[in-house]
Enzyme design. Structure first.
Site, mmCIF file in Angstrom:
data_model
loop_
_atom_site.group_PDB
_atom_site.id
_atom_site.type_symbol
_atom_site.label_atom_id
_atom_site.label_comp_id
_atom_site.label_asym_id
_atom_site.label_seq_id
_atom_site.Cartn_x
_atom_site.Cartn_y
_atom_site.Cartn_z
ATOM 1 N N ASP A 1 1.360 -46.869 -7.609
ATOM 2 C CA ASP A 1 1.486 -47.089 -9.049
ATOM 3 C C ASP A 1 0.281 -46.528 -9.786
ATOM 4 O O ASP A 1 -0.865 -46.755 -9.380
ATOM 5 C CB ASP A 1 1.577 -48.593 -9.346
ATOM 6 C CG ASP A 1 2.677 -49.269 -8.547
ATOM 7 O OD1 ASP A 1 3.847 -49.075 -8.893
ATOM 8 O OD2 ASP A 1 2.355 -49.996 -7.584
ATOM 9 N N HIS B 1 5.300 -48.646 0.928
ATOM 10 C CA HIS B 1 5.260 -49.234 -0.403
ATOM 11 C C HIS B 1 3.825 -49.560 -0.808
ATOM 12 O O HIS B 1 3.107 -50.256 -0.088
ATOM 13 C CB HIS B 1 6.117 -50.504 -0.400
ATOM 14 C CG HIS B 1 6.271 -51.155 -1.729
ATOM 15 N ND1 HIS B 1 6.076 -52.507 -1.918
ATOM 16 C CD2 HIS B 1 6.617 -50.652 -2.931
ATOM 17 C CE1 HIS B 1 6.300 -52.812 -3.182
ATOM 18 N NE2 HIS B 1 6.632 -51.699 -3.818
ATOM 19 N N GLU C 1 4.749 -43.845 -9.051
ATOM 20 C CA GLU C 1 5.387 -44.694 -10.054
ATOM 21 C C GLU C 1 4.491 -44.791 -11.275
ATOM 22 O O GLU C 1 3.336 -45.229 -11.186
ATOM 23 C CB GLU C 1 5.694 -46.092 -9.530
ATOM 24 C CG GLU C 1 6.398 -46.922 -10.602
ATOM 25 C CD GLU C 1 6.807 -48.315 -10.159
ATOM 26 O OE1 GLU C 1 7.058 -49.151 -11.044
ATOM 27 O OE2 GLU C 1 6.878 -48.553 -8.947
ATOM 28 N N GLU D 1 4.343 -44.534 -1.598
ATOM 29 C CA GLU D 1 4.640 -44.844 -2.997
ATOM 30 C C GLU D 1 3.446 -45.590 -3.552
ATOM 31 O O GLU D 1 2.832 -46.396 -2.852
ATOM 32 C CB GLU D 1 5.905 -45.704 -3.078
ATOM 33 C CG GLU D 1 6.319 -46.121 -4.490
ATOM 34 C CD GLU D 1 5.722 -47.448 -4.935
ATOM 35 O OE1 GLU D 1 5.905 -47.813 -6.112
ATOM 36 O OE2 GLU D 1 5.073 -48.142 -4.110
ATOM 37 N N HIS E 1 -0.907 -51.946 -9.794
ATOM 38 C CA HIS E 1 0.459 -52.365 -10.087
ATOM 39 C C HIS E 1 0.534 -53.285 -11.296
ATOM 40 O O HIS E 1 1.346 -53.091 -12.194
ATOM 41 C CB HIS E 1 1.066 -53.066 -8.877
ATOM 42 C CG HIS E 1 2.452 -53.587 -9.114
ATOM 43 N ND1 HIS E 1 2.699 -54.832 -9.656
ATOM 44 C CD2 HIS E 1 3.658 -53.027 -8.893
ATOM 45 C CE1 HIS E 1 3.991 -55.016 -9.751
ATOM 46 N NE2 HIS E 1 4.612 -53.934 -9.309
#
Length: 251
Positions: free
Chosen positions: A43, A14, A116, A41, A56
């Protein structure tokens, strides 16, 4: 309905390094590699001068020594901030990386990616479109494309229209009763859910409809095993130092 092919591993680090390194940074990606992860993952959003970079939050206050809203800062201004010292002195001098830098790192180290799309307020469509187009270019010719995901419906629609061949995952925090129709409209490969809203019955229904299931953010080994036993295809975790080994021991 037949499930679509799923070229991603069961565990994703993450925000790159979970809680072991500053999030959404190259040192975070390196931590994932060091811990034996094969997928990350992260952002991606737009600077004020329309460069894609990793962050993020809407502001840089929490994850750097700088202050301000990302939407009002150029990439050069953003990269003047130290995005690592807050996590530890050994990360001093870390900068917010550009999307292209992280894409290259993932490909060099064999990392699958969940990108993301994280728009600043009011920039959903342009962020979704630009991130998708850049992702298509950055992973052109690679055997496994990145999975694009977002909580923003508008951003995912824009990503779908800009790069329809890239796989997409719709992110949700609360259970939508019209989930199947909405996944179909977005042309998604996966349904990316807060693990707290998932049940064995819901996972079975999603997969029977032909979609994959991903769960965030799972840091407890027992819960991870339960979710995987239900048929969840992918887990996002911050616990890079324990969850992978716990699951492997169970296997």
């Amino acid at each position: 309905m037949t499930l679509q092919a799923w070229p991603y591993p069961a565990l994703f680090a993450h925000r790159g390094g979970g809680y072991l390194a500053p999030e959404n940074t190259l040192p975070g990606m390196a931590e994932a590699v060091a811990r034996g992860f094969h997928a990350v993952e992260f952002d991606v959003k737009l600077s004020s001068d329309n460069h894609t970079f990793l962050l993020h939050d809407d502001s840089i206050d929490r994850t750097s020594n700088g202050r301000g809203l990302a939407a009002r800062m150029t990439l050069a201004e953003l990269q003047q901030a130290d995005a690592g010292s807050w996590h530890g002195s050994r990360f001093a001098g870390t900068v917010f990386p550009r999307f292209a830098e992280v894409a290259r790192y993932c490909q060099q180290h064999g990392l699958r990616a969940n990108v993301e799309i994280k728009p600043c307020p009011g920039r959903d469509r342009e962020t979704g479109e630009q991130v998708a187009r850049e992702a298509a270019q950055l992973w052109a010719g690679q055997p496994v494309p990145p999975l694009l995901s977002s909580f923003s419906w508008e951003a995912l629609v824009a990503a779908r229209d800009a790069a329809p061949h890239l796989p997409r995952g719709w992110l949700v925090e609360e259970w939508p009763e019209d989930w199947e129709a909405r996944l179909r409209e977005l042309g998604c490969l996966s349904f990316n859910c807060d693990y707290l809203i998932l049940t064995a019955e819901r996972v079975a229904a999603i997969k029977a409809a032909g979609y994959r299931v991903m769960a965030y953010t799972v840091n407890d080994a027992d819960r991870a095993r339960e979710l995987l036993s239900w048929g969840v295809d992918g887990l996002f975790t911050d616990a890079l130092d324990s969850l992978r080994e716990a699951i492997l021991r169970q296997d």
